[in-house]
Enzyme design. Structure first.
Site, mmCIF file in Angstrom:
data_model
loop_
_atom_site.group_PDB
_atom_site.id
_atom_site.type_symbol
_atom_site.label_atom_id
_atom_site.label_comp_id
_atom_site.label_asym_id
_atom_site.label_seq_id
_atom_site.Cartn_x
_atom_site.Cartn_y
_atom_site.Cartn_z
ATOM 1 C CE LYS A 13 -4.443 0.954 0.232
ATOM 2 N NZ LYS A 13 -5.557 0.138 -0.281
ATOM 3 N N GLY A 53 -19.691 2.823 -2.355
ATOM 4 C CA GLY A 53 -21.049 2.906 -1.812
ATOM 5 C C GLY A 53 -22.109 3.150 -2.881
HETATM 6 P P1 NAD Z 1 -14.523 7.585 -2.475
HETATM 7 O O1 NAD Z 1 -13.540 8.661 -2.145
HETATM 8 O O2 NAD Z 1 -14.982 7.415 -3.882
HETATM 9 O O3 NAD Z 1 -15.876 7.780 -1.597
HETATM 10 C C1 NAD Z 1 -15.909 7.969 -0.217
HETATM 11 C C2 NAD Z 1 -17.314 8.390 0.201
HETATM 12 O O4 NAD Z 1 -17.361 8.471 1.618
HETATM 13 C C3 NAD Z 1 -17.741 9.749 -0.314
HETATM 14 O O5 NAD Z 1 -19.094 9.697 -0.701
HETATM 15 C C4 NAD Z 1 -17.624 10.661 0.914
HETATM 16 O O6 NAD Z 1 -18.530 11.732 0.886
HETATM 17 C C5 NAD Z 1 -17.994 9.666 1.989
HETATM 18 N N1 NAD Z 1 -17.542 10.098 3.319
HETATM 19 C C6 NAD Z 1 -16.396 10.727 3.671
HETATM 20 N N2 NAD Z 1 -16.409 10.977 4.990
HETATM 21 C C7 NAD Z 1 -17.561 10.468 5.470
HETATM 22 C C8 NAD Z 1 -18.144 10.401 6.749
HETATM 23 N N3 NAD Z 1 -17.556 10.953 7.808
HETATM 24 N N4 NAD Z 1 -19.339 9.793 6.884
HETATM 25 C C9 NAD Z 1 -19.950 9.240 5.797
HETATM 26 N N5 NAD Z 1 -19.449 9.288 4.579
HETATM 27 C C10 NAD Z 1 -18.280 9.895 4.424
HETATM 28 O O7 NAD Z 1 -13.879 6.267 -1.896
HETATM 29 P P2 NAD Z 1 -14.203 4.760 -2.312
HETATM 30 O O8 NAD Z 1 -13.264 4.350 -3.379
HETATM 31 O O9 NAD Z 1 -15.663 4.582 -2.494
HETATM 32 O O10 NAD Z 1 -13.729 4.025 -0.976
HETATM 33 C C11 NAD Z 1 -14.569 3.951 0.182
HETATM 34 C C12 NAD Z 1 -14.004 2.886 1.116
HETATM 35 O O11 NAD Z 1 -13.946 1.644 0.419
HETATM 36 C C13 NAD Z 1 -12.568 3.162 1.600
HETATM 37 O O12 NAD Z 1 -12.450 2.633 2.911
HETATM 38 C C14 NAD Z 1 -11.722 2.344 0.655
HETATM 39 O O13 NAD Z 1 -10.459 1.997 1.226
HETATM 40 C C15 NAD Z 1 -12.624 1.127 0.472
HETATM 41 N N6 NAD Z 1 -12.319 0.375 -0.740
HETATM 42 C C16 NAD Z 1 -12.524 0.916 -1.968
HETATM 43 C C17 NAD Z 1 -12.183 0.175 -3.095
HETATM 44 C C18 NAD Z 1 -12.430 0.721 -4.466
HETATM 45 O O14 NAD Z 1 -12.135 -0.014 -5.438
HETATM 46 N N7 NAD Z 1 -12.989 1.903 -4.640
HETATM 47 C C19 NAD Z 1 -11.631 -1.107 -2.958
HETATM 48 C C20 NAD Z 1 -11.453 -1.648 -1.682
HETATM 49 C C21 NAD Z 1 -11.803 -0.887 -0.583
#
Ligand code: NAD
Length: 411
Positions: A103, A220
């Site tokens: 990472k 999400g």
């Molecule tokens: P992203 O940046 O696209 O989205 C994050 C979302 O979380 C946004 O809608 C933001 O408004 C919201 N957010 C931020 N702070 C918040 C809070 N305090 N309360 C509620 N919502 C809040 O990120 P993503 O790629 O969707 O990743 C989200 C999570 O999923 C992270 O933990 C990431 O490590 C994990 N993840 C993502 C992937 C991927 O492929 N995108 C893969 C594995 C894990």
């Protein structure tokens, strides 16, 4: 040592007791192979200069090259990157793809930087790190606030430095630059497939199952869209500004259109807080934003029957104990969000073969991988009479130690 790496330690301690690991094996699993910190200068648009700090942790490569995203965030620190690199090693072993765990993180606030400054940071990161990376060594990918554009710049910089054509040095690239179909929805789709397998095993139906999703970004938003199209009733979603709720189910297409204007909170529905969303009486709760949102403080208020962890590390070890005791089923991050790295593996494979796979083929391969990972974790849980997280760790640590043994790492 950061609190988040303490969570890793706590899970490793628990699992090594069950697996009866020797002190050497436990240390081998719990210690990163290499921890890298670099700094490089950045010229800002106003001609001033800053020094940027970046990290890369290469946790374990017994099963294949290190693999894991790069995060751009002003709060990123070495402890967090170490924990995330460990989880990548576990995740790749759970879905049985030939990668280890790594990472990276760059300490910047991308929201305060221009497009040009972000490009110079992406290229600066690659200039400072390139000797540690490579298509068969360590393959980065996007993570929080890094996009396919960032991956494209990094690939270009790596190829300029090494004077090679190396599309497989990085995944999550744009489609016209060696990226893969399905990669953008893969994390959510993989999670939905795991949920579908669980529901089938428990003889429950997806139709009208109520769902609350915290976080409306890549993971999400796609999860809400997929579960809505599979007949579930998504009753609540949120972003950093707050949440919205409709007992009868939200119109997800309309919520997505609203989010495109800024936030879900302006959508015409009951306003709720992010804390309240976690405690809604729903069938499935999907934390898809931040780490450590379900803790010892709020775990006893969680009413969901299933927690599907799309975010990395959303449940603290104390909350994990409380929820397990209460009979809540947790589909752990190392299984539930492994669809992302699985399709990253397919992208790497396509780049290596010089081929492009169709959407149907990738979806079918992802389905096979997630189904098989769920079955293995579920049967391990049955064997040890334990929860899915512990079972996933037992499965993954067993596979990593087998690979270590075959390399001759045993004393
Ligand atoms: P992203 O940046 O696209 O989205 C994050 C979302 O979380 C946004 O809608 C933001 O408004 C919201 N957010 C931020 N702070 C918040 C809070 N305090 N309360 C509620 N919502 C809040 O990120 P993503 O790629 O969707 O990743 C989200 C999570 O999923 C992270 O933990 C990431 O490590 C994990 N993840 C993502 C992937 C991927 O492929 N995108 C893969 C594995 C894990």
């Amino acid at each position: 040592m950061s609190e988040i790496f303490d969570n890793v330690t706590s899970y490793v301690n628990k699992v090594s007791g069950i697996m009866k690991l020797s002190p050497f094996e436990k240390e081998l699993i719990h210690t990163p192979n290499r921890v890298i910190q670099v700094s490089f200068p950045l010229e800002m648009d106003d001609n001033s200069k800053r020094v940027i700090t970046a990290y890369r942790v290469q946790f374990n490569n017994a099963r294949g090259p290190y693999k894991g995203g790069i995060r751009f965030h002003h709060h990123v620190n070495m402890g967090e990157v170490k924990a995330l690199a460990f989880w990548m090693a576990i995740k790749c072993a759970v879905v049985d793809i030939p990668f280890g765990g790594g990472k990276g993180g760059v300490v910047i606030n991308p929201k305060e930087l221009s497009h040009g400054e972000i490009e110079r940071i992406s290229r600066g990161f690659m200039r400072a790190m390139h000797q540690f990376l490579g298509p068969d060594v360590d393959i980065p990918a996007p993570d929080v606030y890094t996009t396919s554009q960032v991956m494209d710049w990094m690939r270009d910089e790596y190829e300029k430095i090494t004077k090679t054509s190396s599309p497989a040095v990085i995944t999550g690239k744009s489609l016209k630059n060696g990226g893969s179909l399905v990669r953008d929805v893969s994390t959510a789709l993989g999670g939905a497939m795991v949920l579908r397998e669980l529901m089938a095993e428990k003889k429950l139906t997806m139709k009208d199952a109520s769902v609350a999703v915290q976080g409306f970004g890549n993971a999400g938003q796609n999860m809400a869209k997929i579960l809505d199209s599979w007949g579930c009733k998504v009753v609540a979603v949120s972003d950093s500004k707050g949440g919205i709720y409709n007992k009868a189910g939200l119109d997800i297409g309309a919520v997505i259109r609203e989010k495109e204007k800024g936030t879900v909170t302006t959508f015409d529905a009951e306003s709720i807080s992010n804390e309240y969303l976690l405690e809604l009486d729903v069938d499935v709760l999907v934390p898809a934003a931040l780490a450590d949102v379900i803790t010892g403080k709020n775990a006893s208020g969680i009413k969901a029957k299933v927690v599907l962890e799309l975010a990395n590390g959303p449940t603290s070890p104390e909350a994990d104990r409380i929820l397990s005791k209460a009979g809540v089923i947790i589909l752990p991050d190392v299984l539930a969000n492994a669809g992302g790295v699985t399709v990253s593996y397919f992208e790497w494979k396509q780049n290596k073969l010089g081929k492009s796979w169709s959407e149907e083929k990738i979806t079918e391969e992802l389905d096979k991988t997630m189904k098989s990972a769920f079955k293995s974790v579920s049967s391990m849980a049955m064997t040890h009479d334990t929860d899915f997280r512990t079972a996933a760790y037992i499965l993954a640590i067993g596979r990593i130690l087998e690979a270590e043994k075959s390399k001759g790492s045993e004393p």
